[in-house]
Design a protein around this motif. Structure first.
Motif, PDB file in Angstrom:
ATOM      1  N   GLY A  92      43.943  33.875  25.347  1.00  0.00           N
ATOM      2  CA  GLY A  92      43.403  34.414  26.593  1.00  0.00           C
ATOM      3  C   GLY A  92      42.312  35.455  26.407  1.00  0.00           C
ATOM      4  O   GLY A  92      41.837  36.033  27.383  1.00  0.00           O
ATOM      5  N   ASP A 150      44.819  44.165  29.245  1.00  0.00           N
ATOM      6  CA  ASP A 150      43.769  43.170  29.520  1.00  0.00           C
ATOM      7  C   ASP A 150      44.261  41.767  29.188  1.00  0.00           C
ATOM      8  O   ASP A 150      44.031  40.814  29.938  1.00  0.00           O
ATOM      9  CB  ASP A 150      42.515  43.461  28.678  1.00  0.00           C
ATOM     10  N   ARG A 177      44.808  38.509  31.701  1.00  0.00           N
ATOM     11  CA  ARG A 177      44.153  37.216  31.498  1.00  0.00           C
ATOM     12  C   ARG A 177      45.146  36.067  31.356  1.00  0.00           C
ATOM     13  O   ARG A 177      44.792  34.908  31.570  1.00  0.00           O
ATOM     14  CB  ARG A 177      43.251  37.273  30.269  1.00  0.00           C
TER      15      ARG A 177
END
Ligand code: S3P
Length: 182
Positions: A13, A108, A112
């Motif tokens: 990702g 993060d 994702r």
């Protein structure tokens, strides 16, 4: 630089494929996503390969692909996040390539990977607590990923990530192409 392959690794990702497509366009190289190549050869998705044939079969397919790609040049290769965990794959791809590892913070990465679509495509995430599993896998993979040149993607867009890599591989040339971002 001649036509040295550019190889992207990093956690699931992290944006290897999106960045790889931009890089390939800017360099005039062919883009290869190893997961998609394996899927087209096997005639089934990565998730189906894991389910029907098991992870070891998928890992063998990765090595077959690494061997094949190590004989070619002028490629930008986005690898599956576990591909370079096997040192054999690393040695093969390094023969004609330079490896970059995309990194990001845990939050993060979780963001994702949060969509059902992102998870459906990634069998290692099936049926597990996402944050806990990402944290554990990141810890396990850190010694491997840290061997490669690190590109921190936190807070920057995919185009900037591609430009950061371009600046390293072609320090005298400014990235001027205008990629189509999908
Ligand atoms: C894997 C990452 C996946 C895919 C497979 C296993 C891993 O690719 O190869 O599900 O072991 O990290 P992405 O990194 O493109 O999600």
């Amino acid at each position: 630089m001649t036509d040295t392959n550019i190889i992207l690794t990093g956690f699931m990702g992290i944006g290897k494929s999106t960045v790889g497509k931009i890089l390939a366009k800017q360099l005039g190289y062919q883009f290869i996503d190893t997961d998609r190549l394996i899927e087209s050869r096997a005639g089934r998705s990565v998730a189906a390969i894991f389910e029907m044939l098991g992870e070891p079969a998928f890992r063998q397919m990765e090595t077959d692909v690494a061997r094949e790609l190590s004989e070619q040049q002028g490629l930008v290769i986005a690898t599956g996040g576990g591909m370079l965990v096997n040192p054999v794959n690393q040695q093969l791809l390094e023969q004609r390539g330079r490896i970059f590892c995309l990194t990001a913070c845990e939050d993060d990465i979780i963001k994702r990977l949060s969509s059902p679509r992102a998870q459906a495509r990634r069998p290692l995430l099936h049926g597990r607590d996402l944050r806990q599993h990402v944290r554990q896998l990141m810890q396990e993979r850190m010694p491997v990923y840290s061997r490669f040149f690190q590109i921190d993607t936190s807070g920057i867009g995919v185009k900037e990530v591609a430009e950061a890599i371009l600046r390293i591989i072609k320090p005298d040339q400014k990235a001027d192409a205008k990629p189509d971002l999908e």
